[in-house]
Write an enzyme that holds these catalytic residues in place. Structure first.
Site, PDB file in Angstrom:
ATOM      1  N   ASP A   1      37.049 108.567 -45.917  1.00 24.08           N
ATOM      2  CA  ASP A   1      36.739 108.814 -46.884  1.00 24.08           C
ATOM      3  C   ASP A   1      37.197 109.711 -47.709  1.00 24.08           C
ATOM      4  O   ASP A   1      37.777 111.299 -47.161  1.00 24.08           O
ATOM      5  CB  ASP A   1      35.506 109.765 -46.619  1.00 24.08           C
ATOM      6  CG  ASP A   1      34.105 109.909 -47.358  1.00 24.08           C
ATOM      7  OD1 ASP A   1      34.035 109.975 -48.200  1.00 24.08           O
ATOM      8  OD2 ASP A   1      33.085 109.993 -47.182  1.00 24.08           O
TER       9      ASP A   1
ATOM     10  N   TYR B   1      30.471 113.387 -43.150  1.00 23.60           N
ATOM     11  CA  TYR B   1      28.974 113.877 -44.493  1.00 23.60           C
ATOM     12  C   TYR B   1      27.909 113.650 -43.242  1.00 23.60           C
ATOM     13  O   TYR B   1      27.917 112.823 -42.263  1.00 23.60           O
ATOM     14  CB  TYR B   1      29.456 112.872 -45.486  1.00 23.60           C
ATOM     15  CG  TYR B   1      28.517 112.455 -45.906  1.00 23.60           C
ATOM     16  CD1 TYR B   1      27.934 114.509 -46.924  1.00 23.60           C
ATOM     17  CD2 TYR B   1      27.479 111.901 -46.242  1.00 23.60           C
ATOM     18  CE1 TYR B   1      26.936 113.758 -47.680  1.00 23.60           C
ATOM     19  CE2 TYR B   1      27.025 111.502 -46.783  1.00 23.60           C
ATOM     20  CZ  TYR B   1      26.083 112.768 -47.714  1.00 23.60           C
ATOM     21  OH  TYR B   1      24.953 112.262 -48.752  1.00 23.60           O
TER      22      TYR B   1
ATOM     23  N   ARG C   1      24.543  90.622 -58.367  1.00 20.98           N
ATOM     24  CA  ARG C   1      24.515  91.166 -57.082  1.00 20.98           C
ATOM     25  C   ARG C   1      26.327  90.893 -55.936  1.00 20.98           C
ATOM     26  O   ARG C   1      25.847  91.712 -55.798  1.00 20.98           O
ATOM     27  CB  ARG C   1      23.037  90.263 -55.835  1.00 20.98           C
ATOM     28  CG  ARG C   1      23.092  91.343 -54.456  1.00 20.98           C
ATOM     29  CD  ARG C   1      21.964  91.134 -54.131  1.00 20.98           C
ATOM     30  NE  ARG C   1      21.442  89.670 -54.197  1.00 20.98           N
ATOM     31  CZ  ARG C   1      21.602  88.369 -53.792  1.00 20.98           C
ATOM     32  NH1 ARG C   1      22.505  88.414 -52.713  1.00 20.98           N
ATOM     33  NH2 ARG C   1      20.586  87.395 -53.908  1.00 20.98           N
TER      34      ARG C   1
ATOM     35  N   LYS D   1      30.615 111.833 -57.383  1.00 15.33           N
ATOM     36  CA  LYS D   1      31.470 113.119 -56.363  1.00 15.33           C
ATOM     37  C   LYS D   1      31.938 113.306 -57.977  1.00 15.33           C
ATOM     38  O   LYS D   1      31.812 112.441 -59.009  1.00 15.33           O
ATOM     39  CB  LYS D   1      31.513 112.971 -55.414  1.00 15.33           C
ATOM     40  CG  LYS D   1      30.186 113.165 -54.090  1.00 15.33           C
ATOM     41  CD  LYS D   1      29.412 113.768 -54.643  1.00 15.33           C
ATOM     42  CE  LYS D   1      27.452 113.511 -53.300  1.00 15.33           C
ATOM     43  NZ  LYS D   1      28.540 113.585 -51.893  1.00 15.33           N
TER      44      LYS D   1
END
Ligand SMILES: *Cc1c(COP(=O)(O)O)cnc(C)c1O
Length: 403
Positions: A178, A106, A52, A202
């Site tokens: 970003d 976004y 994790r 992406k």
């Protein structure tokens, strides 16, 4: 890693030769599909215990490759682009803090900042990332972060990255970008002191087969983001790490082909009598071409948007008449992906909200794939021809809706 003092490796070399440990002589990074690791107790610094905290050999290999291509000291991969964004902002902001964020980010980022962070007592002011003169008045004594997208969606605007960096340094803010649309092929924002975020779903992965994210920056900052991943749980699965590392090896090749086809298509569409407007910073007619020249050597990236004459029904008819692009949200895949933001990414804004953001109801966004450039142009030529002659089925494109 490049030896100390030498110039950094090109992206092409770094994605193949950074971060891949030789395990039993394997050519590629094997998948360590294990949730936990036996404690060896030998004081080894690289000791892995549990997956994790993004602490498996796959996570470490991928982080080294991403740090190498973004030119940062550290990096971290996450379960999604949104996990990267939320963990980064939660690592930087406390209740009572304020951030500057560009208008029309976004959709998921807007919701995170406007709803989730607000409910935690973290305030924000939206600013135009291409208008430095307007930022000073948005500044408060509790402002901590300046958040932008190097290339914005769906109008393909370019942020004035150098000005954002200078303003942030002057006012003691952490500047975060970003960089999903630009990719490190166009711009490595860490050079300007930015913390860099990706939706690796992406371009970085490039094959539309996983959801993933990444954060790149100084090692001590990455450690803070990792703490958020540990408690909020946005870790990437080792198998998805393997796919992302494979996708990454062709990043520069794919993006170069996408950029070259996107420019050819933008030129073709701009000349076409049925096209009203093309948004692409690689075009000399673009209001962002000056910034694209300064930041991206004039390139406009792999995504463009445009409006056709005849309103939303003409735009829908064009989408139906196209044979190659898949009508779907997302971007950056090897296949061309086409969408109408008013039905998908920006549906939640409503007609008025879209109008305020300058997003026309008939706007079409195209993420250019790696198909042959001539085939893509021929497909747009036939589809525009078919819709001009009224041959296309003008039925409403209900299949465009995504929940
Ligand atoms: C898709 C996208 C995101 C969100 O990424 P996920 O991987 O879907 O969580 C964030 N920013 C931009 C610019 C995107 O295109």
């Amino acid at each position: 890693m490049a030896p100390a003092g030498s110039s950094p490796m090109s992206i092409e070399t770094a994605v193949i030769h950074t971060g891949v440990p030789k395990v039993l002589g394997s050519a590629v990074m094997p998948i360590f599909q294990s949730a936990t690791y036996g404690y060896s107790g030998d004081g080894n610094e690289d000791l892995v215990a549990y997956t994790r905290p993004a602490d498996s050999p796959n996570h470490h290999a991928l982080a080294r490759a991403i740090a190498a291509i973004e030119g940062t000291e550290g990096a971290l991969v996450t379960a999604s682009g949104m996990a990267a964004i939320s963990s980064t902002l939660l690592a930087l902001l406390r209740p009572g803090d304020h951030l500057l964020i560009q208008t029309a980010t976004y959709g998921g980022t807007s919701e995170l900042v406007h709803q989730e962070l607000s409910s935690l007592g973290i305030e924000h002011t939206t600013v135009d990332p291409a208008d430095p003169g307007s930022w000073e008045k948005a500044l408060r004594t509790n402002t901590k972060v300046f958040y932008v997208e190097s290339i914005s969606n769906p109008l393909i605007g370019v942020a004035d990255m150098e000005a954002v960096a200078a303003f942030s340094q002057q006012h003691g803010l952490t500047h975060v970008v970003d960089n999903t649309f630009a990719t490190p092929v166009l711009l490595k924002p860490a050079r300007l002191g930015f913390i860099v975020i990706h939706s690796a779903t992406k371009f970085l992965n490039g094959h539309s087969d996983i959801i993933a994210g990444a954060v790149a920056g100084p090692a001590n900052f990455i450690a803070k983001v990792r703490e958020k991943i540990v408690v909020y749980g946005g870790v990437l699965d080792p198998h998805a790490c393997f796919l992302l590392q494979r996708g990454l090896t062709t990043l520069a090749l794919r993006v170069r082909q996408q950029i070259s086809s996107a420019l050819a298509l933008a030129n073709f569409l701009e000349e076409h009598p049925q096209v009203e407007k093309v948004n692409y910073p690689g075009l000399e007619s673009s209001p962002f071409h000056g910034l694209a020249k300064r930041l991206f050597k004039g390139s406009g990236g792999g995504v463009l948007s445009f409006e056709v004459k005849g309103g939303p029904s003409a735009a829908q008819a064009l989408l139906k008449a196209l044979k190659l692009p898949l009508i779907a949200p997302s971007l950056g895949g090897v296949e061309s992906l086409i969408t109408m933001p008013s039905f998908t990414s920006h549906e939640a804004l409503g007609v008025e909200g879209r109008k305020a953001a300058g997003i026309s109801e008939s706007l079409i966004r195209l993420s250019v794939g790696i198909e042959g450039t001539e085939d893509l142009i021929a497909d747009f030529a036939q589809a525009l021809g078919a819709t001009a002659n009224g041959n296309a089925n003008n039925g409403a494109l209900t299949s465009l809706k995504v929940s």
